[in-house]
Design a protein around this motif. Structure first.
Motif, PDB file in Angstrom:
ATOM      1  N   ASP A 300      -5.417   8.626  12.857  1.00 34.68           N
ATOM      2  CA  ASP A 300      -6.426   7.682  12.374  1.00 34.68           C
ATOM      3  C   ASP A 300      -6.718   7.871  10.896  1.00 34.68           C
ATOM      4  O   ASP A 300      -7.051   6.911  10.187  1.00 34.68           O
ATOM      5  N   ASP A 301      -6.614   9.105  10.416  1.00 32.95           N
ATOM      6  CA  ASP A 301      -6.829   9.379   9.004  1.00 32.95           C
ATOM      7  C   ASP A 301      -5.775   8.654   8.161  1.00 32.95           C
ATOM      8  O   ASP A 301      -6.078   8.132   7.083  1.00 32.95           O
ATOM      9  N   PHE A 302      -4.553   8.613   8.652  1.00 38.23           N
ATOM     10  CA  PHE A 302      -3.500   7.884   7.952  1.00 38.23           C
ATOM     11  C   PHE A 302      -3.831   6.398   7.869  1.00 38.23           C
ATOM     12  O   PHE A 302      -3.674   5.771   6.811  1.00 38.23           O
ATOM     13  N   LEU A 303      -4.299   5.816   8.969  1.00 38.80           N
ATOM     14  CA  LEU A 303      -4.625   4.394   8.962  1.00 38.80           C
ATOM     15  C   LEU A 303      -5.791   4.102   8.014  1.00 38.80           C
ATOM     16  O   LEU A 303      -5.805   3.070   7.337  1.00 38.80           O
ATOM     17  N   SER A 304      -6.752   5.031   7.919  1.00 34.67           N
ATOM     18  CA  SER A 304      -7.856   4.858   6.968  1.00 34.67           C
ATOM     19  C   SER A 304      -7.333   4.865   5.530  1.00 34.67           C
ATOM     20  O   SER A 304      -7.762   4.068   4.688  1.00 34.67           O
ATOM     21  N   ALA A 305      -6.395   5.769   5.253  1.00 37.86           N
ATOM     22  CA  ALA A 305      -5.827   5.838   3.904  1.00 37.86           C
ATOM     23  C   ALA A 305      -5.009   4.596   3.588  1.00 37.86           C
ATOM     24  O   ALA A 305      -4.972   4.131   2.440  1.00 37.86           O
ATOM     25  N   LEU A 306      -4.353   4.045   4.604  1.00 39.30           N
ATOM     26  CA  LEU A 306      -3.489   2.884   4.396  1.00 39.30           C
ATOM     27  C   LEU A 306      -4.278   1.715   3.806  1.00 39.30           C
ATOM     28  O   LEU A 306      -3.731   0.930   3.015  1.00 39.30           O
ATOM     29  N   ALA A 307      -5.539   1.605   4.159  1.00 43.37           N
ATOM     30  CA  ALA A 307      -6.369   0.519   3.642  1.00 43.37           C
ATOM     31  C   ALA A 307      -6.559   0.618   2.131  1.00 43.37           C
ATOM     32  O   ALA A 307      -6.858  -0.391   1.476  1.00 43.37           O
ATOM     33  N   LEU A 308      -6.394   1.814   1.572  1.00 41.04           N
ATOM     34  CA  LEU A 308      -6.551   2.020   0.133  1.00 41.04           C
ATOM     35  C   LEU A 308      -5.222   2.091  -0.614  1.00 41.04           C
ATOM     36  O   LEU A 308      -5.193   2.154  -1.840  1.00 41.04           O
ATOM     37  N   MET A 309      -4.139   2.088   0.123  1.00 40.61           N
ATOM     38  CA  MET A 309      -2.831   2.255  -0.497  1.00 40.61           C
ATOM     39  C   MET A 309      -2.416   0.991  -1.249  1.00 40.61           C
ATOM     40  O   MET A 309      -2.555  -0.116  -0.740  1.00 40.61           O
ATOM     41  N   PRO A 310      -1.903   1.142  -2.474  1.00 40.29           N
ATOM     42  CA  PRO A 310      -1.451  -0.035  -3.228  1.00 40.29           C
ATOM     43  C   PRO A 310      -0.118  -0.539  -2.689  1.00 40.29           C
ATOM     44  O   PRO A 310       0.576   0.170  -1.950  1.00 40.29           O
ATOM     45  N   PRO A 311       0.267  -1.754  -3.033  1.00 41.47           N
ATOM     46  CA  PRO A 311       1.623  -2.206  -2.679  1.00 41.47           C
ATOM     47  C   PRO A 311       2.646  -1.209  -3.218  1.00 41.47           C
ATOM     48  O   PRO A 311       2.549  -0.754  -4.357  1.00 41.47           O
ATOM     49  N   ALA A 312       3.615  -0.872  -2.386  1.00 43.40           N
ATOM     50  CA  ALA A 312       4.586   0.158  -2.777  1.00 43.40           C
ATOM     51  C   ALA A 312       5.847   0.000  -1.956  1.00 43.40           C
ATOM     52  O   ALA A 312       5.860  -0.648  -0.907  1.00 43.40           O
ATOM     53  N   SER A 313       6.907   0.616  -2.448  1.00 44.85           N
ATOM     54  CA  SER A 313       8.151   0.696  -1.704  1.00 44.85           C
ATOM     55  C   SER A 313       8.566   2.152  -1.626  1.00 44.85           C
ATOM     56  O   SER A 313       8.323   2.931  -2.552  1.00 44.85           O
ATOM     57  N   GLY A 314       9.189   2.524  -0.503  1.00 48.66           N
ATOM     58  CA  GLY A 314       9.567   3.920  -0.306  1.00 48.66           C
ATOM     59  C   GLY A 314      10.887   4.046   0.416  1.00 48.66           C
ATOM     60  O   GLY A 314      11.303   3.144   1.154  1.00 48.66           O
ATOM     61  N   ALA A 315      11.545   5.179   0.196  1.00 45.73           N
ATOM     62  CA  ALA A 315      12.835   5.445   0.826  1.00 45.73           C
ATOM     63  C   ALA A 315      12.888   6.880   1.306  1.00 45.73           C
ATOM     64  O   ALA A 315      12.270   7.777   0.709  1.00 45.73           O
TER      65      ALA A 315
END
Length: 347
Positions: A300-315
């Motif tokens: 759940d902590d990850f999902l809370s952080a996701l709301a603040l995450m900027p648009p990004a791409s990752g590999a």
């Protein structure tokens, strides 16, 4: 190389040592590339609330047992992804990690229960920008290893050539004779096509099961020969952590990098909607329960952080497999400094 030989046996180590030294040079070169690109190397925690929520990836469970305190379950991470995205939410914009990760039940020519993953993120960048990163990683590895070609299983590729960009729908058409776009929601149609190709089809196979079988048996072996292949734009159902393509939401911003028929990397235009991400995690864990009879908790902590995450791409790229191709190794344990002890054989 005998798999049952102790890695520390001097004669066995001497035979493996040239590849291990090449591995060290490749690691140094990759760190140099990302540092020149303005990335910061981060150090994720191996102990997590959840090992990840992908249907077919199993985690290693452990427990925190404080003296006189409450026992807390933890898992060894299967990827540094959750911590990386939390740091993007915190304000970092270009980060990479060279971390050991853990996946239970995986030990083959190309799999190991503990392996090294190179993972990187660019905030504000489109997912196709990571194709250039992948091409640069291949070049850096080849230069560090002192080779002009990669090889594996009789296949070769030029790591300095521009990768082939191949949409998933075109791969299905060319290598399997399937018009995938007409059966994205049609399990029975895809089952008929799988059977036509001679693949085993079970009554309880879902659409995703059939898709994976076709990719594994008919698509992947044909990718990355002569030059690397980027298999791009997966059906949305096959990209749980990726954004849907705005111009065609049936597909997702996801690609995989292949070399010599081997999957090397997986990349996303990252999903940042916590509500949609929770829905996908829950669906994947329901599917995992159906198949394996167990599921993993959601962070759940990850999902809370996701709301603040900027648009990004990752590999995420399997370092050991990259070293295998760069050194011509036949087995993943030929490029690991200290392979995990072999499991005990039952009587």
């Amino acid at each position: 190389m005998a798999r049952n030989a102790a890695f520390w046996a001097p004669e066995h180590h001497a035979a493996r040592r040239p590849r291990l030294l090449a591995r060290a040079r490749i690691v140094k070169a990759l760190r140099g590339f990302f540092e020149r690109e303005g990335f910061i190397e981060i150090e994720p925690s191996a102990l997590q609330v959840s090992p990840g929520n992908e249907t077919h990836i199993s985690g290693f469970a452990t427990r925190y047992e404080p003296i006189g305190g409450v026992v807390t379950p933890y898992y060894l991470h299967s990827s540094p992804e959750f911590d990386c995205k939390k740091l993007l939410a915190a304000g970092e914009t270009r980060i990479f990690s060279l971390a050991h990760v853990f996946r239970n039940g995986e030990r083959t020519r190309l799999h190991h229960p503990e392996f090294a993953m190179l993972e990187w993120y660019r905030a504000g960048a489109p997912y196709r920008a990571l194709i250039d990163d992948c091409a640069a990683v291949l070049r850096a590895a080849a230069q560090a290893a002192g080779v002009t070609g990669f090889r594996f299983g009789g296949s070769r590729l030029d790591p300095f050539a521009a990768p082939e960009i191949l949409p998933v729908t075109e791969a299905f058409s060319h290598h399997a004779g399937i018009d995938l776009s007409t059966m994205l929601d049609d399990r029975d149609a895809l089952a008929r096509e799988a059977a036509r190709l001679g693949l085993r089809v079970s009554a309880d196979d879902h659409w995703s099961d059939l898709f994976s079988k076709i990719v594994s048996e008919k698509i992947e072996p044909n990718l990355g020969h002569g030059r690397a292949t980027v298999l791009i734009d997966y059906p949305a159902s096959e990209a749980a952590l990726a954004r849907r393509k705005p111009e065609d939401p049936r597909f997702a911003e996801r690609f995989e990098l292949y070399g010599c028929g081997v999957e090397l990397a997986n990349a996303f235009g990252e999903l940042t909607d916590p509500v949609e991400q929770r829905r996908r995690f829950e669906a994947d864990m329901a599917e995992r329960t159906r198949i394996y009879g167990s599921a993993f908790p959601i962070d759940d902590d990850f999902l809370s952080a996701l709301a603040l995450m900027p648009p990004a791409s990752g590999a995420a790229l399997g370092l050991d497999r990259l070293v295998m191709l760069a050194t011509g190794a036949d087995h993943i344990e030929d490029v690991l400094w200290a392979p995990t002890a072999a499991p005990r054989e039952t009587a």
